[in-house]
Design a protein around this motif. Structure first.
Motif, PDB file in Angstrom:
ATOM      1  N   GLU A  94       0.646  -1.074  -0.180  1.00 18.47           N
ATOM      2  CA  GLU A  94      -0.563  -0.498  -0.149  1.00 18.47           C
ATOM      3  C   GLU A  94       0.982   0.874   0.126  1.00 18.47           C
ATOM      4  OE1 GLU A  94      -3.014   2.258  -0.927  1.00 18.47           O
ATOM      5  OE2 GLU A  94      -3.186   0.072  -1.068  1.00 18.47           O
ATOM      6  N   LYS A  97       2.671   1.655  -3.739  1.00 23.15           N
ATOM      7  CA  LYS A  97       1.317   1.606  -4.529  1.00 23.15           C
ATOM      8  C   LYS A  97       0.622   3.114  -4.006  1.00 23.15           C
ATOM      9  CE  LYS A  97      -1.457  -1.159  -3.819  1.00 23.15           C
ATOM     10  NZ  LYS A  97      -2.491  -2.106  -3.880  1.00 23.15           N
ATOM     11  N   GLN A  98       1.150   4.555  -2.785  1.00 20.86           N
ATOM     12  CA  GLN A  98       0.526   5.184  -2.349  1.00 20.86           C
ATOM     13  C   GLN A  98       1.376   6.411  -3.347  1.00 20.86           C
ATOM     14  OE1 GLN A  98      -2.946   6.396  -2.159  1.00 20.86           O
ATOM     15  NE2 GLN A  98      -1.174   8.230  -2.259  1.00 20.86           N
ATOM     16  N   HIS A  99       2.974   5.701  -3.362  1.00 21.21           N
ATOM     17  CA  HIS A  99       4.011   6.828  -3.620  1.00 21.21           C
ATOM     18  C   HIS A  99       3.527   6.524  -5.018  1.00 21.21           C
ATOM     19  CE1 HIS A  99       8.071   8.358  -4.619  1.00 21.21           C
ATOM     20  NE2 HIS A  99       8.011   7.435  -5.568  1.00 21.21           N
ATOM     21  N   CYS A 100       3.689   5.867  -5.908  1.00 21.08           N
ATOM     22  CA  CYS A 100       3.603   5.401  -7.121  1.00 21.08           C
ATOM     23  C   CYS A 100       2.463   6.559  -7.942  1.00 21.08           C
ATOM     24  CB  CYS A 100       4.081   4.582  -7.897  1.00 21.08           C
ATOM     25  SG  CYS A 100       5.512   3.302  -7.256  1.00 21.08           S
ATOM     26  N   ARG A 101       1.299   6.832  -7.383  1.00 21.83           N
ATOM     27  CA  ARG A 101       0.163   7.725  -7.577  1.00 21.83           C
ATOM     28  C   ARG A 101       0.369   8.497  -7.291  1.00 21.83           C
ATOM     29  NH1 ARG A 101      -2.754   3.287  -4.310  1.00 21.83           N
ATOM     30  NH2 ARG A 101      -4.190   1.998  -5.887  1.00 21.83           N
ATOM     31  N   SER A 102       1.554   9.269  -6.479  1.00 19.85           N
ATOM     32  CA  SER A 102       1.363  10.728  -6.052  1.00 19.85           C
ATOM     33  C   SER A 102       2.248  10.961  -6.704  1.00 19.85           C
ATOM     34  CB  SER A 102       2.118  10.550  -4.176  1.00 19.85           C
ATOM     35  OG  SER A 102       0.816  10.593  -3.626  1.00 19.85           O
ATOM     36  N   GLY A 104       2.723  10.319  -9.999  1.00 17.97           N
ATOM     37  CA  GLY A 104       2.900   9.780 -11.277  1.00 17.97           C
ATOM     38  C   GLY A 104       2.817   9.063 -12.465  1.00 17.97           C
ATOM     39  N   PHE A 105       2.767   7.392 -11.298  1.00 15.65           N
ATOM     40  CA  PHE A 105       3.034   6.568 -12.277  1.00 15.65           C
ATOM     41  C   PHE A 105       2.155   6.311 -12.992  1.00 15.65           C
ATOM     42  CE2 PHE A 105       6.850   6.539  -9.815  1.00 15.65           C
ATOM     43  CZ  PHE A 105       7.865   5.640  -9.751  1.00 15.65           C
ATOM     44  N   ASP A 106       2.443   5.691 -14.283  1.00 14.01           N
ATOM     45  CA  ASP A 106       1.226   5.029 -15.089  1.00 14.01           C
ATOM     46  C   ASP A 106       1.234   4.419 -15.530  1.00 14.01           C
ATOM     47  OD1 ASP A 106      -0.033   5.261 -17.792  1.00 14.01           O
ATOM     48  OD2 ASP A 106       0.969   3.736 -18.170  1.00 14.01           O
ATOM     49  N   THR A 107       1.627   2.997 -14.606  1.00 15.15           N
ATOM     50  CA  THR A 107       1.392   1.425 -14.879  1.00 15.15           C
ATOM     51  C   THR A 107       2.747   1.229 -13.982  1.00 15.15           C
ATOM     52  OG1 THR A 107       0.779   1.394 -16.405  1.00 15.15           O
ATOM     53  CG2 THR A 107       1.451  -0.926 -15.625  1.00 15.15           C
TER      54      THR A 107
END
Length: 138
Positions: A94, A97-102, A104-107
Motif C-alpha cells: 500500500e 502504491k500510494q507513492h507511485c500514485r502521488s 504520477g506513475f502510469d503503471t
C-alpha cells in the motif's frame, strides 16, 4: 536488507547453494538506494527489518502527447515467515502504491512467482493486455 534478500531467494531455491556473497548484494543495494535509481520500503518489528519491497523507475522517452509517464518495476517483495499474514506485506504494498500514485506513475509491473501470484492479484495487479516478453536464454 541484503540478508533478507538472501533469505528470500533461498526459500525459492533451497536445493541450490549461493554463488555470490551477501556483501556484494549489500553494496549493490546501497549504491542504488543512495543514488535514487531504486526506492525501497521496509517493515520493522522489534527494531529489525522484517520485510521489504523494491521499486525501480522505468523511464519512457518524452513525446508530444504526455502519455510518457514512468512505469514502476516492483521486485524483491519479502516478509519474514514470522511476520506473514499479520498485515506487514499489505502495508508495504500500500505504501509503494500510494507513492507511485502521488508521483504520477502510469503503471506498476511485477514478475510474480507461482507462489506469490495470488498475493499480487489480491493487491490489484492484473495480467497485462499489451506487454510482450522475449526471454533471452544464453
Amino acid at each position: 536488507m541484503a540478508e533478507l534478500r538472501w533469505r528470500f531467494k533461498r526459500e525459492d531455491h533451497e536445493e541450490r547453494s549461493p554463488t555470490q556473497p551477501p556483501d556484494e548484494t549489500e553494496q549493490w543495494i546501497h549504491d542504488r538506494l543512495t543514488d535514487g535509481r531504486w526506492l525501497a520500503w521496509v517493515a520493522e518489528s522489534g527494531g529489525e527489518i522484517r520485510g521489504h519491497v523494491f521499486l525501480s523507475l522505468v523511464e519512457r522517452l518524452p513525446e508530444p502527447y504526455h502519455d510518457n509517464l514512468p512505469i514502476g518495476y516492483v521486485t524483491n517483495f519479502y516478509v519474514t515467515p514470522s511476520q506473514r499474514n499479520k498485515g506487514a506485506g499489505s502495508a508495504l504494498l500500500e505504501a509503494l502504491k500510494q507513492h507511485c500514485r502521488s508521483a504520477g506513475f502510469d503503471t506498476l509491473i511485477v514478475w510474480p512467482s507461482e507462489r506469490s501470484s495470488t498475493l499480487w492479484r489480491r493487491s490489484g495487479f492484473q495480467p497485462p493486455e499489451e506487454l510482450l516478453e522475449l526471454p533471452l536464454d544464453a
